[in-house]
Design an enzyme around this catalytic site. Structure first.
Site, mmCIF file in Angstrom:
data_model
loop_
_atom_site.group_PDB
_atom_site.id
_atom_site.type_symbol
_atom_site.label_atom_id
_atom_site.label_comp_id
_atom_site.label_asym_id
_atom_site.label_seq_id
_atom_site.Cartn_x
_atom_site.Cartn_y
_atom_site.Cartn_z
ATOM 1 N N ARG A 1 71.326 86.703 -11.316
ATOM 2 C CA ARG A 1 70.379 87.819 -11.349
ATOM 3 C C ARG A 1 71.087 89.165 -11.459
ATOM 4 N NH1 ARG A 1 65.801 85.586 -7.107
ATOM 5 N NH2 ARG A 1 64.438 84.790 -8.743
ATOM 6 N N LYS B 1 55.951 70.256 -4.643
ATOM 7 C CA LYS B 1 54.504 70.153 -4.443
ATOM 8 C C LYS B 1 53.661 70.275 -5.694
ATOM 9 C CE LYS B 1 54.344 71.971 0.220
ATOM 10 N NZ LYS B 1 54.006 73.177 0.960
ATOM 11 N N GLY C 1 58.642 81.823 -9.840
ATOM 12 C CA GLY C 1 57.197 82.017 -9.677
ATOM 13 C C GLY C 1 56.625 82.877 -10.795
ATOM 14 N N GLY D 1 64.645 78.699 -9.412
ATOM 15 C CA GLY D 1 65.999 78.736 -8.850
ATOM 16 C C GLY D 1 66.722 77.404 -8.946
#
Ligand code: AMP
Length: 399
Positions: free
Chosen positions: A37, A199, A374, A351
């Site tokens: 990043r 999930k 996200g 990530g």
């Protein structure tokens, strides 16, 4: 409306606030374990000081929950950035306040100052007005290069843009948007998406959206077991979200006849989640009742890799197994290599998947590595990201 870019703005002598995403992983010794990043933000930073701007960098790091906590100080980032830029980078004691203002007033053209963690103030995540104004008062120009935080409407990504005349996107933000748009708006077919991670509930939105767009959806990781359960398989102690089984079945039904929706057919199962535990390759029909599936098996790797080979557009988010533990990392690394070897335009986000392509040494063969997990999912989902909309709204007439 078009978004203004950093190179379309007068920067000389200006105080330029750059919202960057320096939310990097740190180990127990506070050493940065992956500086992707920071490196990704260098083109924008170099450009601004090259153009004679005073560079004021701001970021969050971790979740300090609105309190000053030395564990989440950006000090290690200031040090790494200074090394990467080969010039001094000062770390301010805070991100707002008189002392910081004074420090900025004394800055000369081409100097770089990193503000302390924005999330030491609860008002950042609350997008509170007076905090937004305080941040805005530090600068003449606002640049957002923090794609990874663009799905949040926080003071530094959204609120403060209302109080600054000149706002624009940095080069990383532009590159992220252009690459993701390429996959979203005009994908070359076949378009294959690979989703993994823990999930289903986190990824329902993106799955729903991808159903109408992709030719093939490959599902691995913990989320596969809710789907397998929905199809009637006994999955032992593998991760299952009971309240998502109905929805998973609907998604499988909805995909019928429209596209390929592939689940794993075999697994690396273990007695428990432990590197020492007994483990075995098992098929869907033979998952032992008290064992847990922690990676995709060799047959699945083969089937998924063949699909990946045929693709012209690829989107990958989420590991295929508990890749942090060596015995369960094979599936994720095999998929990383398959994505890298394909001829497709590939996008990897999240990530864990980004770490996997880095660790597999194939990062340079990926079309676009997204710095936002996200944010990239929400973008692909077709949602409007507040950080990007704020730039669009406030870019004014360009030209
Ligand atoms: P996410 O943040 O949703 O992308 O999930 C990432 C996490 O999912 C990683 O920490 C993995 O260890 C975990 N994971 C992947 N596969 C499995 C699995 N089969 N069982 C449990 N956890 C898994």
């Amino acid at each position: 409306m078009a978004i203004r870019r950093v190179d379309q703005v007068e920067l000389k002598g200006k105080r330029v606030f750059v919202r960057v995403d320096f939310n990097v992983p740190l180990d127990e010794k506070k050493e940065i374990t992956d500086d992707t990043r920071i490196i990704s933000s260098l083109p924008t930073i170099n450009f601004i000081y090259g153009a004679g701007g005073k560079v004021i960098l701001a970021s969050h790091l971790g979740r300090p929950k609105g309190k000053r906590d030395p564990k989440y100080s950006l000090a290690p980032v200031a040090e790494r950035l200074s090394r990467l830029l080969d010039r001094g980078v000062s770390l301010a004691p805070d991100c707002v306040g008189e002392e910081v203002k004074g420090q900025i007033e004394r800055m000369k053209e081409g100097e770089v100052l990193l503000l302390e963690n924005l999330r030491f103030h609860p008002e950042e995540e609350e997008n509170e007005e007076s905090f937004s104004r305080a941040l805005a008062s530090l600068c003449d120009v606002y640049i957002n290069d923090a794609f990874g935080a663009a799905h949040r409407a926080h003071a530094s990504t959204e609120g403060m843009t209302r109080y600054i005349r000149t706002v624009a996107a940095g080069f990383l933000m532009m590159k992220e948007m252009e690459s993701l748009e390429k996959a979203l708006l005009n994908p070359q077919k076949p378009y294959v998406a690979i989703l993994g991670g823990a999930k289903v509930s986190d990824k329902i939105g993106v799955i729903q959206n991808l159903l109408n767009k992709v030719d093939t959806l490959l599902i691995g990781g913990g989320m596969a077991y809710t789907f397998l359960k929905a199809k009637g398989f006994e999955v032992g102690k593998s991760l299952v979200e009971g309240d998502q089984i109905g929805l998973s079945l609907n998604l499988l039904e909805g995909a019928k006849g429209k596209m390929k929706f592939l689940l794993p057919s075999d697994h690396v199962a273990a007695e428990r989640m432990d590197v020492q535990a007994r483990r075995e390759i098992v098929s869907n029909e033979k998952i032992p009742g008290d064992w847990v599936c922690l990676d995709i098996g060799p047959e699945t790797i083969g089937v998924f890799s063949d699909e990946i080979k045929t693709a012209r557009t690829l989107f990958w988010n989420g590991p295929m197994g508990v890749f942090e533990m060596e015995p369960f990392s094979g599936g994720t690394f095999a998929i990383a290599r398959a994505v890298a070897n394909s001829q497709a335009f590939s996008i990897v986000g999240g990530g864990d998947s980004v770490a996997a392509v880095n660790q597999a040494g194939v990062a340079d063969k990926i079309g676009h590595i997204s710095t936002g997990g996200g944010a990239s999912l929400e973008f692909i989902e077709g949602k409007k990201l507040p950080g990007i909309e704020a730039l669009r709204k406030n870019s004014g007439e360009i030209g």
